[in-house]
Design an enzyme around this catalytic site. Sequence first.
Site, PDB file in Angstrom:
ATOM      1  N   GLU A  74       0.800  -1.123  -0.080  1.00 26.08           N
ATOM      2  CA  GLU A  74      -0.160   0.047   0.001  1.00 26.08           C
ATOM      3  C   GLU A  74       0.614   1.165   0.186  1.00 26.08           C
ATOM      4  O   GLU A  74       0.219   2.528   0.387  1.00 26.08           O
ATOM      5  CB  GLU A  74      -0.976   0.095   1.223  1.00 26.08           C
ATOM      6  CG  GLU A  74      -1.885  -1.180   1.159  1.00 26.08           C
ATOM      7  CD  GLU A  74      -2.939  -1.231   2.409  1.00 26.08           C
ATOM      8  OE1 GLU A  74      -2.569  -0.420   3.292  1.00 26.08           O
ATOM      9  OE2 GLU A  74      -3.949  -1.938   2.223  1.00 26.08           O
ATOM     10  N   GLU A 132      -6.713  -6.757  -1.740  1.00 15.84           N
ATOM     11  CA  GLU A 132      -7.124  -7.159  -0.519  1.00 15.84           C
ATOM     12  C   GLU A 132      -8.408  -7.104  -0.240  1.00 15.84           C
ATOM     13  O   GLU A 132      -9.405  -5.927  -0.261  1.00 15.84           O
ATOM     14  CB  GLU A 132      -6.537  -6.293   0.693  1.00 15.84           C
ATOM     15  CG  GLU A 132      -4.957  -6.527   0.714  1.00 15.84           C
ATOM     16  CD  GLU A 132      -4.543  -5.758   1.788  1.00 15.84           C
ATOM     17  OE1 GLU A 132      -5.211  -5.304   2.572  1.00 15.84           O
ATOM     18  OE2 GLU A 132      -3.177  -5.637   1.851  1.00 15.84           O
TER      19      GLU A 132
END
Length: 885
Positions: A483, A549
């Site tokens: 991320e 995710e």
Amino acid sequence: MKKNSLIVAFLSLLCATGLFAQNRYELNSDWKCRSIKEEKASGEDISSPSYTLSGWNNAVVPGTVLTTMLANKEIPDPFYGMNNEQIPDIYKTGRDYYTYWFVKNFKGEQPENGNQVWLKFRGINYSCRIYLNGKLVNKEPYEGMYLRKSFNITKLLSKTGDNRLAVIVFPPDPVGNPNGGQGGDGTIARGVSHQYVAGWDWIRPIRDRNTGIWDKVYIEKTGCVNLSDPHIITQVPGKRTPEGKQSEALIKVSTEVENASDNVVSGVVKFSVEGNVISKEVTLDPNSKQTVSLPVYKMQNPRLWWPSGYGEQNLYKSEISFEENNKGISDSESVQFGVREIQTQWNPITSSREIHVNGQKIFIKGGNWIISDAMLRFTPERYDAEIRYHRDMNLNLIRIWGGALVERPEFYEACDRYGMLVFQDFWMSGDCNGRWLDPLKKEDQWIRRNYPDNHSLFLECAADMVKMVRNHPSLAIWCGGNEIAPPDDILTVLRDSIITKLDGTRMFFDFSNTERMSLNTIGGNGDGPYSIQPLSVFWNHRTWPFNSEVGSVGVGDYESLKRFIPEKNMVLPVYHPNEKPNETADSVWTYHTYTGVGYEGFLEPYGTPSDIKDFCMKAQLVNYDQYRGLMEGFSSHMWNWYTGVIIWKTQNPWTAMRGQMYDYYLDPNACLFGLRNGSEKLHAMCSPVDGTLMLVNNGFKACDNLTLTATWFDMDGKSSEITQQSTSIDASSSKKLFSIKKELDALAKEKGGFLRLQLMDESKQVLSENIYWLADGTGKYSGLSRMNKAKLKVSVKPLKAGKVEVTLSNPASNPVAFFNRVSVIDKKTGERVLPVFYSDNYCTIVPGGEKKIEIECNTSSKSRQVITVAGWNVELQEIIIPKIK
């Protein structure tokens, strides 16, 4: 004469190969350790073979300080109950508390005739000084969790053959404050090591931060020339299929060659595979190292490697050697590889990246992986079991999350065997590395964006890890971090130099949810949701087109919870529909990450749980439905909304209560089998949004002459056919047929019931079976609570050692036998045998139906094993597994 010469040459090759296989061995036993708080002597003294080790403890190597303390019963099991709170945290004790000496005695004389001996470490956390026989080995600093090191110890070996190795290992600095944040206060990320050890929302802090000689230690003997880090690149031009004769593939081989002698050495580097040899003559300067590239090998009719579900996982064994002129083989390395090529392509419809293997696009169905064991207790057997579970879930990719590590070669070997593509992050996370403001972090967001402190060390470790795993066919994608991208100076070198020069065959993403992988067309962070959802969300709510995710629940069943929750804490969570958080749970549950939202009332339609066992049973119903629905929903939009989805997450490296298809002890729960069903290669399914019947084909071939039947079963077991339809489906596609919503609404209105979909070929062989349980008109599963008992007929037949077949038969006069869990039990202990691999589980058997389940497990125990079967409306049965006649 020619035949005899060939035999002699073959025997010579065997002897040489065997010699060098025997000349590499692991130092993995009989280590001793002591804290520096107890031992004040110098490394020169401690590493002297005459220095007494009286009073020193046995040590676990590979291992950590904490695994050693656990083995010596100095601490309780930190994975059980609240035991972790009894173990001093390094942030409070100071680093000296977990700074230890590790000592190992071993035999080995100084070699003759220019031969060399090498000491090799595959991982130390975090820094160390190494001594051998009273001498310092590492003249330069050795730090960084991910760095392998090799030392030529030829001249340091004892003339008597009695040697002592002593290593003092220092913890990371800083160790981070485990203040409840993701990665604690974030400062753990200032070093080049894993971040989760300071705590995360799925784990509690690891008290020693995994300080120790955590990976393997080797002694290797060679001639004067040593080979290291061989590199095999396979190129597979064109679009291939798994069947038939293949066009040629190109094999490019190189290796690092080091001349450790003071003389010029000439010889031949050879690459051998299946009787074919390519070679190159080289001359090496004294005390020099160079990379040697061999001529390109054109492999004829190669056996290709494919991801699971698409073809075979063919692997080749090869050998790379250096043969010194007139002196024989100096060193050789065995390398296993697969012939395949990974490509990517931008999909303009979805606005995301497609993954192609051997020219064929693969719809990615993946799982996020943290680490096999949070305390780094890795074994090939555990890796094998975990990767096999992922294969059995019909997944084709595992993503290694950036707060952990580049996974070990043994992990990749298992992925090679089972056909799991790997998406490998480097060591960054948005939480620790400054993606956002965070009041729990010690330092400013912009300071954190420049973590770690030592950029050169990060790059050195990254280059070394690329070399370690680049030959594995399963490795598909490199990623700068979770991320968040690394700092620019790291990113530029990593992407444009290290990956390009040391690999050059795989896609590199700056970070895990980058728009280079998946374009932000909907807003948000590019991942999630993470909590339990109405099934319609997975079908009807569009997320990022390659979602890295997305996840849901994952509490194990009652037997699973008993392994780490004390009996007094096996307390039923309480649901509060009008409060936030809407569930309260026992403090031990909360410690093991049972969150405040929990099952969010999703158990209530089944009836408020009456006790903990009832809770666990109903939780499995939701688990199964959630993960089947998740993968069905994403698959229903393959290639128009999505090119891939990766579940957060499929496993837990400790005893947690969320995001897992199987528990830490390798016991699968219903999540695994719901996902297995929803992910099958050819699949029939029904939309929970509008009742549309659909087909999904993940294969490379169209399927024609199919028949889809939809049959309703009421709570008494009475059946009625809703529809039967002849159909077909193109390769790698999903297909909508028609809606049966009106029929389902009418049939389910009073009590709910069961919808069975069967997809059959023209010979009536069932290719896909999918059974849904539907709520009544009020959204409750009222009929389930009043179902009559169904007595299943169960038979058990041993097929071979370690493999049995269980047949579940439901007489036609019965109601549906709903949601049956099959287990293998050790008769002596009464506990489940683990791990066990089931071809299916949590099965529903309709009246007149039959289900055969193949089970594989370790049968080496002297105790008899029994099969147990129990379900929603099926009483527990036990059948002793017959012995093989």
